[in-house]
Scaffold this active site. Structure first.
Site, short mmCIF file in Angstrom:
data_model
loop_
_atom_site.label_atom_id
_atom_site.label_comp_id
_atom_site.label_asym_id
_atom_site.label_seq_id
_atom_site.Cartn_x
_atom_site.Cartn_y
_atom_site.Cartn_z
N HIS A 47 -10.26 -6.03 -2.35
CA HIS A 47 -11.33 -5.86 -1.35
C HIS A 47 -12.46 -5.10 -2.06
O HIS A 47 -12.37 -3.90 -2.25
CB HIS A 47 -10.83 -5.07 -0.14
N ASP A 98 -12.15 -10.22 -0.92
CA ASP A 98 -13.44 -10.40 -0.26
C ASP A 98 -14.41 -9.45 -0.94
O ASP A 98 -14.00 -8.47 -1.53
CB ASP A 98 -13.39 -10.22 1.27
N ASN A 120 1.86 -4.86 -3.31
CA ASN A 120 0.51 -5.30 -2.98
C ASN A 120 -0.31 -4.08 -2.59
O ASN A 120 0.14 -3.25 -1.80
CB ASN A 120 0.62 -6.29 -1.80
N GLU A 161 0.81 -1.24 0.00
CA GLU A 161 0.00 0.00 0.00
C GLU A 161 0.84 1.27 0.00
O GLU A 161 0.62 2.15 0.84
CB GLU A 161 -0.96 -0.02 1.19
N GLU A 219 -6.03 -10.77 -1.53
CA GLU A 219 -6.85 -10.61 -0.32
C GLU A 219 -8.33 -10.48 -0.66
O GLU A 219 -9.05 -9.67 -0.06
CB GLU A 219 -6.42 -9.35 0.46
C1 XIL Z 1 -6.30 -6.48 8.10
C2 XIL Z 1 -6.55 -7.67 9.01
O1 XIL Z 1 -7.44 -8.55 8.36
C3 XIL Z 1 -7.13 -7.22 10.34
O2 XIL Z 1 -7.16 -8.30 11.23
C4 XIL Z 1 -6.28 -6.10 10.94
O3 XIL Z 1 -6.94 -5.61 12.08
C5 XIL Z 1 -6.07 -4.98 9.93
O4 XIL Z 1 -5.50 -5.52 8.76
N1 XIL Z 1 -4.95 -4.70 3.52
C6 XIL Z 1 -3.92 -5.48 4.01
C7 XIL Z 1 -4.17 -6.39 5.14
O5 XIL Z 1 -2.83 -5.49 3.42
O6 XIL Z 1 -3.03 -6.57 5.93
C8 XIL Z 1 -5.32 -5.93 5.99
O7 XIL Z 1 -5.58 -6.92 6.97
C9 XIL Z 1 -6.53 -5.65 5.14
C10 XIL Z 1 -6.24 -4.57 4.13
#
Ligand code: XIL
Length: 437
Positions: free
Chosen positions: A297, A328, A261, A216, A326
């Site tokens: 996401h 969802d 990422n 990020e 990641e």
């Molecule tokens: C999130 C986790 O799922 C949570 O448990 C934590 O509180 C915050 O981070 N992008 C990322 C991940 O790269 O590391 C994040 O994970 C979600 C967004």
């Protein structure tokens, strides 16, 4: 729903060592408080790794956490996702714990919940530490590393023939206070970062196939400005430090694929353009950057960018690996914690489109879902009013989102007849029919 047993001969759950220095870690590097490689077994050299291009194989490390005799084959049931994943596509999920579980004062599913590890082992061929490899966990005090939880996940992955995505070596979030609020000079910070990267990557050399080296780094503004305020490394050391972070990581594990990422890079847009330009420059300078990860996401409250695949393709054309890291898909939920039927069907279609895109792109070999049960997901705590973002609910009941992934994988690997006729897929055929997906 069927729950597969652990692989024969496996000793079962990866239990968390009771206390530091506990004999559960026998033969492992000491932890915590260890910086460096003391006690690490010699690397005898890794056998060829066919089907996994990238990285330099020469001198690649043997994973120090491999069970005797190396990784055992693991066979999920015929209707599991992992039964339809191979070197061309790994399907992953998270080792849930830390982060929002700590904030909410709830038990870590990976260590504390019955059936959780069995579920992961049965369904997935890749795993990501949801939080345990982040700085605040692994580097809680200056000069002190704590690998207890992170090691257990890697050991679990080895015992169950899973790949590991390492997440993350540098980020602006979830850093310990001693770092963010410390009073270090730029030279000291550089030393701290180099030590961290070398210590962590070397420990898991040969165990972690893909590393999120920089997470990020661009903002959400229209120009996707680099995070030169929030990100301590970029603020204090300049964006050039990223070249070094990739180099340090590569030196410690030449076989690992090194990734950027980010979220909101789910199409050709300003943020993904910024990565494209940065990576192109780095490749020209000979920086060992190998991959681009789209976190993915998604929310049903926003549109879906139809250029998702095109975006992966342009990074692929640069010679990079790509990954869905990641995913969802959330939406507004009612009292029952579910989206309405229309959004549920829409979410399933998005999972399908993204997986299909990854399957179409040559070096997109890894697809990770961020959370198993909705009860475990970070979504409800982070996006109030939204949820229903994962593949399973209740007691691991499959949702339409699970079933579209199963269908997409099976059709891709075995063809439509197999999906339509094999009794193993009956449950999901019914679920999708009912959902109209
Ligand atoms: C999130 C986790 O799922 C949570 O448990 C934590 O509180 C915050 O981070 N992008 C990322 C991940 O790269 O590391 C994040 O994970 C979600 C967004």
């Amino acid at each position: 729903m069927p729950q597969e047993q652990c692989a024969p001969g496996n000793s079962g759950n990866a239990g968390r060592p009771d206390s530091p220095g506990n004999s559960g870690n026998a033969g492992r590097p000491d932890s915590p408080g260890n910086s460096g490689n003391a006690g690490r077994p010699e690397n005898p050299g890794k056998p060829d790794n066919p089907g996994r291009p990238g990285g330099d194989d020469a001198g690649a490390a043997e994973c120090a956490f491999a069970p005797e005799g190396g990784r055992t084959d693991y066979d999920g049931g015929r209707d599991s996702l992992r039964a339809h994943s191979d070197d061309g596509i790994r399907i992953g999920n998270v080792a849930a714990g830390g982060g929002h579980f700590d904030d909410e004062g709830s038990t870590d599913p990976f260590f504390g919940e019955d059936g959780y590890q069995e579920h992961l082992a049965a369904e997935y061929s890749s795993i990501t530490h949801e939080n345990y490899l982040k700085w605040e966990f692994v580097h809680p005090e200056e000069g002190v590393y704590d690998f207890e939880a992170a090691d257990a996940v890697v050991e679990f992955a080895q015992a169950h023939d899973m790949d590991v995505r390492g997440h993350a070596l540098s980020w602006h979030s979830q850093n310990p206070d001693w770092l963010e609020e410390g009073d270090h000079s730029p030279e000291e910070l550089r030393g701290i970062l180099e030590d961290h990267v070398r210590t962590v990557v070397s420990r898991y050399a040969g165990c972690i196939q893909q590393w999120d080296v920089a997470n990020e780094i661009f903002g959400d503004d229209a120009d996707a400005t680099i995070r030169d305020e929030e990100n301590i490394w970029i603020r204090e050391l300049g964006v050039e430090v990223l070249d070094d972070v990739f180099r340090w990581a590569h030196e410690e594990d030449p076989d690992a694929l090194l990734f950027y990422n980010d979220y909101n890079v789910d199409g050709v847009n300003a943020k993904s353009d910024a990565y494209y330009d940065l990576v192109q420059g780095q490749l020209e300078r000979g920086v060992p950057v190998h991959g681009f990860g789209a976190q993915t996401h998604l929310s049903m409250n926003y549109g879906f960018d139809e250029t998702y695949q095109e975006n992966l393709e342009r990074f692929d054309a640069l010679g990079l690996h790509t990954a869905v890291t990641e995913i969802d898909v959330r939406g507004d939920v009612g009292e029952d914690d579910r989206m309405n039927d229309e959004d549920r069907a829409g979410a399933a279609e998005r999972f399908e489109t993204v997986l299909q895109a990854c399957l179409e792109v040559d070096n997109c070999n890894s697809f990770t879902i961020w959370g198993t049960l909705d009860a475990h997901s970070w979504v409800p705590g982070t996006f109030p009013g939204e949820g229903d973002a994962t593949l399973h609910e209740g007691d691991y009941e499959r949702k339409p989102t699970y079933c579209v992934i199963q269908r997409t994988l099976v059709e891709h690997q075995e063809g439509g007849d197999s999906w339509a006729e094999d009794a193993a897929f009956e449950e999901c055929r019914g679920i999708l029919e009912e959902a109209g997906v």
